[in-house]
Design a protein around this motif. Structure first.
Motif, PDB file in Angstrom:
ATOM      1  N   PHE A  45       0.850  -1.185   0.000  1.00 22.54           N
ATOM      2  CA  PHE A  45       0.000   0.000   0.000  1.00 22.54           C
ATOM      3  C   PHE A  45       0.888   1.238   0.000  1.00 22.54           C
ATOM      4  O   PHE A  45       1.949   1.251   0.619  1.00 22.54           O
ATOM      5  N   GLU A  49      -3.258   4.905   5.419  1.00 29.72           N
ATOM      6  CA  GLU A  49      -4.712   5.043   5.340  1.00 29.72           C
ATOM      7  C   GLU A  49      -5.290   4.009   4.380  1.00 29.72           C
ATOM      8  O   GLU A  49      -6.347   3.419   4.658  1.00 29.72           O
ATOM      9  N   GLU A  50      -4.609   3.789   3.258  1.00 29.83           N
ATOM     10  CA  GLU A  50      -5.067   2.777   2.309  1.00 29.83           C
ATOM     11  C   GLU A  50      -5.041   1.388   2.941  1.00 29.83           C
ATOM     12  O   GLU A  50      -5.959   0.588   2.750  1.00 29.83           O
ATOM     13  N   ASP A  53      -7.858   1.133   5.565  1.00 31.01           N
ATOM     14  CA  ASP A  53      -9.159   1.021   4.897  1.00 31.01           C
ATOM     15  C   ASP A  53      -9.372  -0.384   4.341  1.00 31.01           C
ATOM     16  O   ASP A  53     -10.483  -0.929   4.416  1.00 31.01           O
TER      17      ASP A  53
END
Length: 209
Positions: A45, A49-50, A53
């Motif tokens: 990633f 945050e990715e 999520d």
């Protein structure tokens, strides 16, 4: 005698996971400060945050609000705020957490323990006649392993194939199997574990009671 706790769920309502490491910057390839070869196992990633999520979406996509999620430890990183942040992003109302080596912030604060249906070091559970053991660490021998009671564990991030009827249910090992960061259903995990040979290299070679 160790007793298996009967859980009030159906088998198809129960999901297993471990080592989500929510908020762990070094396990995310785009933010990691680890050097090779340690960073080879990083999740692909660009941002934390990715990654976060993807973990949350994987859980919420699989596990319904009224289901049961059993998490075998190493819940989150990034300090105490991440513990509650991660918990409140998950829709499932019933989460049982087995203590991992990175869950010390939870053990130090009963407020965080209260976020979970159960917080313990090892779990002996029974659902519709299926008995199983959950823990953070893999073991060679566990309670009733000689009677084909499976062990579901984490900690090793898919890097260690334990002996006996057991399975690494951690996010990274499941990703290797499915290409998704998501939990695994109990019935599927049990089917995989039962396909493996029973490990009997112990005193139970002679005594089987």
């Amino acid at each position: 005698m160790i007793k298996f706790t009967a859980l009030p769920f159906k088998i198809d309502q129960v999901f297993l996971t471990s080592d989500t490491h929510y908020g762990h910057k070094n396990i995310c390839s785009g933010t990691s400060e680890w050097e090779p070869p340690q960073n080879e196992g990083c999740r692909k990633f660009d941002t934390m945050e990715e990654m976060n999520d993807a973990i949350v979406d994987g859980i919420n996509r699989q596990v319904k609000k009224t289901d049961l999620l059993i998490h075998c430890g190493d819940w989150s990183f990034g300090g105490e705020p991440k513990i509650a942040e991660f918990r409140y992003r998950i829709n499932c109302e019933h989460i049982m957490l087995l203590q991992g080596n990175h869950d010390h912030k939870i053990t130090q604060n009963q407020v965080y323990e209260g976020l979970f249906t159960e917080f313990t070091q090892i779990g002996f559970y029974s659902i519709q006649g299926l008995r199983f053991v959950c823990a953070h660490y893999p073991m060679s021998i566990w309670h009733q392993s000689h009677h084909d009671v499976p062990l579901f564990y984490g900690h090793v991030h898919g890097s260690f194939n334990n002996v006996g009827k057991s399975l690494d249910v951690g996010m990274d090992n499941i990703y290797k199997r499915t290409g998704k960061y998501e939990p695994i259903r109990l019935d599927e995990a049990n089917s995989i574990a039962m396909s493996r040979d029973t490990y009997l290299e112990s005193h139970h070679n002679r005594f089987t009671s």
